[in-house]
Design a protein around this motif. Structure first.
Motif, mmCIF file in Angstrom:
data_model
loop_
_atom_site.group_PDB
_atom_site.id
_atom_site.type_symbol
_atom_site.label_atom_id
_atom_site.label_comp_id
_atom_site.label_asym_id
_atom_site.label_seq_id
_atom_site.Cartn_x
_atom_site.Cartn_y
_atom_site.Cartn_z
ATOM 1 N N GLN A 160 0.805 -1.218 0.000
ATOM 2 C CA GLN A 160 0.000 0.000 0.000
ATOM 3 C C GLN A 160 0.840 1.270 0.000
ATOM 4 O O GLN A 160 0.392 2.306 -0.480
ATOM 5 N N GLN A 161 2.058 1.192 0.514
ATOM 6 C CA GLN A 161 2.872 2.399 0.606
ATOM 7 C C GLN A 161 4.065 2.400 -0.355
ATOM 8 O O GLN A 161 4.337 3.407 -0.997
ATOM 9 N N LYS A 186 1.772 3.208 -12.520
ATOM 10 C CA LYS A 186 0.501 2.930 -13.185
ATOM 11 C C LYS A 186 -0.514 2.285 -12.242
ATOM 12 O O LYS A 186 -1.718 2.404 -12.453
ATOM 13 N N GLY A 187 -0.014 1.602 -11.249
ATOM 14 C CA GLY A 187 -0.924 0.956 -10.301
ATOM 15 C C GLY A 187 -1.112 1.739 -9.023
ATOM 16 O O GLY A 187 -1.620 1.203 -8.038
ATOM 17 N N HIS A 188 -0.709 3.010 -9.042
ATOM 18 C CA HIS A 188 -0.739 3.820 -7.829
ATOM 19 C C HIS A 188 -2.140 3.893 -7.229
ATOM 20 O O HIS A 188 -2.342 3.625 -6.035
ATOM 21 N N ILE A 189 -3.119 4.243 -8.040
ATOM 22 C CA ILE A 189 -4.477 4.434 -7.533
ATOM 23 C C ILE A 189 -5.057 3.118 -7.020
ATOM 24 O O ILE A 189 -5.653 3.056 -5.931
ATOM 25 N N ILE A 190 -4.876 2.049 -7.791
ATOM 26 C CA ILE A 190 -5.443 0.753 -7.397
ATOM 27 C C ILE A 190 -4.824 0.264 -6.099
ATOM 28 O O ILE A 190 -5.521 -0.193 -5.183
ATOM 29 N N LEU A 191 -3.504 0.367 -5.988
ATOM 30 C CA LEU A 191 -2.834 -0.112 -4.783
ATOM 31 C C LEU A 191 -3.186 0.748 -3.575
ATOM 32 O O LEU A 191 -3.345 0.236 -2.466
ATOM 33 N N GLU A 192 -3.303 2.036 -3.775
ATOM 34 C CA GLU A 192 -3.616 2.922 -2.659
ATOM 35 C C GLU A 192 -5.008 2.645 -2.102
ATOM 36 O O GLU A 192 -5.221 2.675 -0.886
#
Length: 545
Positions: A218-219, A227-233
């Motif tokens: 998550q961090q 590219k996966g920033h939003i999904i992972l956050e």
């Protein structure tokens, strides 16, 4: 020769003002009433598919506390696995109903109303008092205990109703300042430390990987994979729970926990709750499902203490939720109506037969900060999951089989976020004032130390706390009240802040910043965040708003 005696040197420019110590080393940050990194605030909404996933995440997060409380209480009442499943279903149903009421007619903040640990002591006291009575079966003992709990909750609910709708609670919160908010909100999170790593350590091979994976995914991973920033956050929590849950299932099937202590099985195995086998396919919670409530004066007082505690806990949680959803601090009249509505919810819980009352869920408020999503709509959608899974028991039991150590790992992160939000309120007061530091330090320390003493010296087998005077009603109230970190921090902080040189430290205490938010029309944004929907306020007397 040129005369120079009468020539004067030009006056030198005055030295530049001295910069604050350390200012040359970097920027200083002015106080900010709203967090700038929130992607959706209280009245902005993500897309419907995304909102539904986020809502399901809220449901999963609040499920851990529900299962833990039912697992703690139902066996002591004499109930079996089927009784535990029905208790969980009832608590979930009431949590969904009360959350919907609070987000529509209460604070209007994105707060989930979940089961409260404050009711453990009074319920354990009831269980102990009924221990000497003769019952033919364990189920009969369970039903009789539930009926007694119902009666106590129904009567004690009027404490919150009166405190709220008489505006007494709102008038109390007018005595707050940022100096009081810091310890109260901090211990709302820190006071639950026993639900974190100590529970995780009961199954460290599952809990610790969950904690590490959540922090990394998550961090850190979101920064490595832009590219996966939003999904992972936003959804790393769901992914991590799924991965570790599958890992726990593999260990369970492989027989890793066949020859371990019972406590380890409860924390590690995915099949040891027996909820899937015992939960009914469809069961609709209904009023007085356990029978006619039993009213005993000796049991009511402990519940009154729990009702007061949940008011303090919810108040601290509401302030944290407001900050993490981009809203202004809730005004006094909003807190009054929310506590009054919480009393109405407790009355309904007594009628429907929930084992404990509800309070604002700390873990779900922490989830707002973890995902950067403070949308009210997301929390309202989560009530649909709570109610759905409370009726269709088999489906709800599937998710309730998630090992408790996984939930504990999640709580380590979420409770910490809420505690950190409490610290952020110090920016609105003078944190270089020794007087303020004294009030903060003593309130924070006693808010953790006193409840820890009461909890450590409480016998969970009979519900007896360290105060053992001749009057059992007095013991129940005091033991319950002082076992709550937010209640103790609120009492100590409010007394010190309003008696210790309070007239000459108004600016240091942050009162000029605080007062506008406490009045209905003190800040133009209050109505934007806290007005009731559909112009309901035009049809309700002002004293109830």
């Amino acid at each position: 020769m040129v005369e120079t005696a009468n020539h004067h040197q030009p006056a030198s420019a005055p030295p530049p003002p001295a910069l604050p110590l350390g200012a040359a080393r970097g920027p200083t940050w002015p106080p900010a009433e709203q967090l700038q990194q929130l992607q959706y605030c209280i009245h902005s909404n993500p897309s419907w598919p995304e909102a539904c996933l986020l809502a399901f995440q809220h449901y999963i997060v609040m499920l851990g506390t529900t299962v833990l409380i039912a697992t703690t209480l139902v066996p002591r009442m004499g109930g079996d696995h089927g009784d535990k499943a029905r208790v969980i279903q009832t608590i979930l149903f009431m949590a969904g109903l009360n959350t919907l009421l609070q987000t529509l007619l209460g604070t209007r903040l994105p707060t989930v109303m979940g089961a409260s640990f404050a009711f453990l002591l009074p319920v354990l006291a009831i269980i102990n008092d009924l221990g000497d009575e003769n019952f033919t079966t364990g189920h009969e003992r369970f039903v009789h205990t539930m009926r007694t709990i119902q009666g106590s909750m129904i009567v004690s609910s009027f404490v919150n109703i009166i405190l709220g709708y008489s505006k007494a609670w709102g008038n109390l919160t007018r005595l707050f300042s940022p100096i009081v908010l810091v310890p109260v909100v901090c211990v709302v999170g820190l006071g639950l430390f026993m639900r974190g790593f100590p529970v995780l350590a009961n199954c460290v091979e599952i809990g610790l990987p969950m904690l590490i994976l959540l922090v990394v995914a998550q961090q850190y991973l979101k920064r490595i994979i832009p590219k996966g920033h939003i999904i992972l956050e936003r959804f790393a929590l769901l992914f991590c729970i799924g991965i570790i849950w599958a890992f726990a299932a593999i260990l369970t099937v492989a027989g890793a926990y066949n020859n371990v202590p019972e406590q380890t099985k409860m924390s590690c195995r995915t099949d040891h709750s027996f909820l899937i086998q015992s939960a009914p396919w469809i069961k609709f919670p209904y009023p007085f499902q356990w029978g006619t409530p039993i009213f005993r004066a000796s049991h009511v007082f402990g519940m009154i203490g729990a009702a007061l505690v949940t008011s303090a806990e919810s108040t601290g949680t509401f302030f944290a939720a407001a900050r993490l959803s981009g809203a202004t601090p809730p005004p006094a009249h909003v807190l009054s109506r929310s506590i009054g509505l919480q009393g109405v919810g407790m009355l309904l819980e007594g009628i429907f037969g929930a084992a404990v009352g509800t309070t604002a869920s700390v873990e779900n408020v922490g989830l707002l900060g973890l995902t950067h999503i403070g949308s009210r709509r997301v929390v309202q959608i989560s009530t649909a999951f709570m109610i759905f899974f409370s009726i269709f028991g088999k489906f709800g039991a599937l998710f309730a089989s998630i090992p408790l150590s996984i939930f504990a790992a999640v709580y380590c992160v979420l409770f910490g976020i809420v505690a950190a939000v409490g610290i952020s309120f110090i920016q609105f007061a003078n944190n270089n004032s020794l007087r303020n530091l004294y009030v903060l330090g003593l309130s924070l320390f006693l808010g953790i130390s006193i409840p820890q003493y009461f909890v450590t010296n409480t016998d969970l087998n009979n519900g007896h706390g360290p105060v053992r005077a001749d009057g059992q009603w007095f013991n129940n109230i005091v033991n319950t009240l002082f076992s709550s970190p937010p209640a103790v921090a609120m009492i100590v902080g409010t007394l010190l802040d309003n008696t210790l040189d309070w007239k000459h430290t108004i600016n240091d205490r942050g009162i000029p910043w605080w007062v506008p938010f406490q009045n209905r029309n003190g800040d133009v944004r209050n109505d934007e965040f806290y007005s009731l929907p559909l112009r309901i306020n035009e049809y309700i007397p002002t004293r109830f708003l």
